[in-house]
Design a protein around this motif. Structure first.
Motif, mmCIF file in Angstrom:
data_model
loop_
_atom_site.group_PDB
_atom_site.id
_atom_site.type_symbol
_atom_site.label_atom_id
_atom_site.label_comp_id
_atom_site.label_asym_id
_atom_site.label_seq_id
_atom_site.Cartn_x
_atom_site.Cartn_y
_atom_site.Cartn_z
ATOM 1 N N PRO A 151 0.839 -1.214 0.000
ATOM 2 C CA PRO A 151 0.000 0.000 0.000
ATOM 3 C C PRO A 151 0.874 1.264 0.000
ATOM 4 O O PRO A 151 1.912 1.311 0.653
ATOM 5 C CB PRO A 151 -0.806 -0.125 1.290
ATOM 6 C CG PRO A 151 0.005 -1.021 2.154
ATOM 7 C CD PRO A 151 0.781 -1.915 1.241
ATOM 8 N N GLN A 152 0.463 2.261 -0.752
ATOM 9 C CA GLN A 152 1.164 3.553 -0.803
ATOM 10 C C GLN A 152 0.619 4.438 0.333
ATOM 11 O O GLN A 152 -0.567 4.403 0.621
ATOM 12 C CB GLN A 152 0.910 4.246 -2.154
ATOM 13 C CG GLN A 152 1.419 3.451 -3.326
ATOM 14 C CD GLN A 152 2.933 3.356 -3.331
ATOM 15 O OE1 GLN A 152 3.624 4.280 -2.890
ATOM 16 N NE2 GLN A 152 3.462 2.227 -3.784
ATOM 17 N N PRO A 153 1.473 5.197 0.972
ATOM 18 C CA PRO A 153 0.964 6.079 2.038
ATOM 19 C C PRO A 153 -0.010 7.095 1.468
ATOM 20 O O PRO A 153 0.192 7.626 0.379
ATOM 21 C CB PRO A 153 2.200 6.762 2.612
ATOM 22 C CG PRO A 153 3.310 6.474 1.665
ATOM 23 C CD PRO A 153 2.904 5.318 0.802
ATOM 24 N N PHE A 154 -1.081 7.335 2.208
ATOM 25 C CA PHE A 154 -2.138 8.240 1.751
ATOM 26 C C PHE A 154 -1.697 9.684 1.979
ATOM 27 O O PHE A 154 -1.274 10.042 3.072
ATOM 28 C CB PHE A 154 -3.427 7.935 2.521
ATOM 29 C CG PHE A 154 -4.597 8.747 2.058
ATOM 30 C CD1 PHE A 154 -5.152 8.524 0.818
ATOM 31 C CD2 PHE A 154 -5.144 9.725 2.860
ATOM 32 C CE1 PHE A 154 -6.217 9.273 0.379
ATOM 33 C CE2 PHE A 154 -6.215 10.466 2.444
ATOM 34 C CZ PHE A 154 -6.771 10.232 1.204
ATOM 35 N N GLN A 155 -1.808 10.489 0.938
ATOM 36 C CA GLN A 155 -1.412 11.896 1.059
ATOM 37 C C GLN A 155 -2.650 12.767 0.972
ATOM 38 O O GLN A 155 -3.482 12.580 0.093
ATOM 39 C CB GLN A 155 -0.433 12.278 -0.049
ATOM 40 C CG GLN A 155 0.864 11.537 0.062
ATOM 41 C CD GLN A 155 1.813 11.928 -1.079
ATOM 42 O OE1 GLN A 155 1.464 12.743 -1.935
ATOM 43 N NE2 GLN A 155 2.992 11.365 -1.054
ATOM 44 N N THR A 156 -2.726 13.705 1.883
ATOM 45 C CA THR A 156 -3.849 14.623 1.849
ATOM 46 C C THR A 156 -3.450 15.862 1.058
ATOM 47 O O THR A 156 -2.272 16.198 0.933
ATOM 48 C CB THR A 156 -4.274 15.024 3.277
ATOM 49 O OG1 THR A 156 -3.167 15.648 3.909
ATOM 50 C CG2 THR A 156 -4.752 13.823 4.059
#
Length: 160
Positions: A151-156
């Motif tokens: 999973p790729q880290p979620f960026q806001t």
């Protein structure tokens, strides 16, 4: 076991005979339990051989299994003349219809897979279709469970 019984106590009758005698003498409608049979045997025949309790248990079990005695509510009793026959395990066989006179009985069907004819020509081998890669099937996907995806880290979208 019978030879040991005869060597130990040659004056005693066989256990099945003593058991039947005890059940007849006790004359209880619901039958007689093991301890009352044993007490009757000891009172009538006096000193019993060593291992009497085990011998009595074995003979009672055997007589119950072959249908000479019934075992109901921890009591042993003789089966009556109208008692049903003891059935074995499983489903009873179907009654067979008698053959008409002059007919020969059909031979039973052989069990298992029929044997191959040794004189038959060998069957032609099926050609295998050529495939591009051994691990890829006709659908284009490899066999088995797909690999896990990291999973790729979620960026806001908000930055401070």
């Amino acid at each position: 076991m019978a030879t040991q019984e005869l060597i130990i106590s040659p004056s005693l009758p066989p256990y099945p005979q003593m058991i039947m005698e005890a059940i007849d003498a006790l004359k209880q409608a619901e039958g007689a339990n093991k301890s009352s049979i044993s007490k009757y045997m000891e009172s009538k025949y006096g000193e019993m051989p060593p291992g009497h309790a085990e011998l009595l248990s074995n003979h009672l079990t055997r007589m119950k299994d072959i249908g000479e005695l019934l075992f109901i509510k921890n009591n042993y009793l003789k089966p009556g003349p109208d008692a049903p026959l003891k059935r074995g395990r499983g489903r009873p066989p179907k009654p067979k219809e008698p053959l008409p006179p002059g007919a020969t009985p059909a031979s039973p069907r052989p069990r298992g897979r029929p044997r191959k004819d040794p004189n038959a020509p060998p069957a032609p081998k099926k050609p295998k279709p050529p495939s591009a890669a051994p691990s890829i099937s006709k659908t284009g996907r490899p066999r088995g469970r797909p690999r896990k995806v990291n999973p790729q880290p979620f960026q806001t979208g908000v930055e401070a």
